[in-house]
Design a protein around this motif. Structure first.
Motif: not given
Length: 241
Positions: A16-18, A22, A186, A188, A195-198, A200-201
């Protein structure tokens, strides 16, 4: 793997990256493994076959609770084996997963007509069930429904109790019931901005504990995506192999 034992393993990237926060990928990170899920779903079904509760060459209609026939071949039964090996003449229409409150029988009602995107039978090849390969995710939604109706257990719970837990494998088909949701990765997708979380986000739309509590077992095996919804780690897949 060599002789059933891992001889090399490597994990890289981010689960995951936010922003600056990370979480790295580890051997116990849970990924949605898409169509590899079909293998594990089949293991669950084959346990019922070994117990004599399911016959691979029997008409699926008797297991599903409604008559399933290709309208072009109304006298030819569709068998469980045909669902598993993609020779049933079923095909994926516009959708092959239904939300809570729906029944898999809804896929085949009078509103689904040849030529429409929501029609779920192959019409172009004129091959009878059992004689032609057409890859089909919906078939495994029906397999999940059969597992429920034969076992009396909800699909995600059956797979957890009879396949994953005996092998001490973490994960499952229901992200709301994972023992370790903090391990979930997550996935992506690439968009123009990056890249966008698509996947399990966020929680699935229409799902809640109350909705699942009201679910009628055996009505809609697509609910937990038997064809592609398993979350499992590389560690778990290694143990399964």
């Amino acid at each position: 793997l060599h002789h059933g034992q891992p001889v090399y393993q490597y994990y890289g990237g981010f689960a995951r990256r936010d922003g600056a926060n990370t979480a790295p990928v580890r051997q116990d990170t849970l990924f949605r493994i898409a169509s590899i899920s079909k293998v594990v779903t089949t293991i669950g079904l084959m346990e019922l076959v070994e117990q004599g509760k399911v016959n691979l060459d029997h008409d699926v209609s008797d297991y599903l609770g409604f008559t399933l026939r290709n309208p072009d071949f109304p006298q030819t039964p569709i068998t469980v084996r045909m669902l598993l090996n993609h020779t049933s003449t079923l095909r994926d229409g516009d959708v092959y997963v239904l939300p809570p409150g729906k029944s898999v029988q809804d896929f085949f009602d009078a509103t689904h007509r040849p030529g429409n995107q929501n029609y779920h039978f192959s019409v172009h090849d004129r091959h009878a069930p059992g004689t032609y390969f057409t890859y089909c995710n919906l078939c495994y939604g029906l397999v999940g429904t059969i597992i429920e109706r034969v076992s009396g257990e909800r699909f995600d719970q059956y797979q957890k109790h009879h396949v994953l837990e005996p092998l001490k494998i973490d994960g499952g088909y229901n992200i709301m019931a994972l023992d370790h949701p903090e391990r979930l990765a997550t996935l992506y997708g690439r968009v123009p901005s990056g890249y966008e979380a698509t996947v399990d986000s966020q929680p699935l739309k229409g799902w809640s504990k109350d909705v699942l509590a009201a679910y009628k077992i055996g009505s809609n095996g697509t609910l937990f995506s038997p064809q592609g919804g398993l979350r499992i780690s590389m560690q778990g897949l290694t143990r399964l192999a």
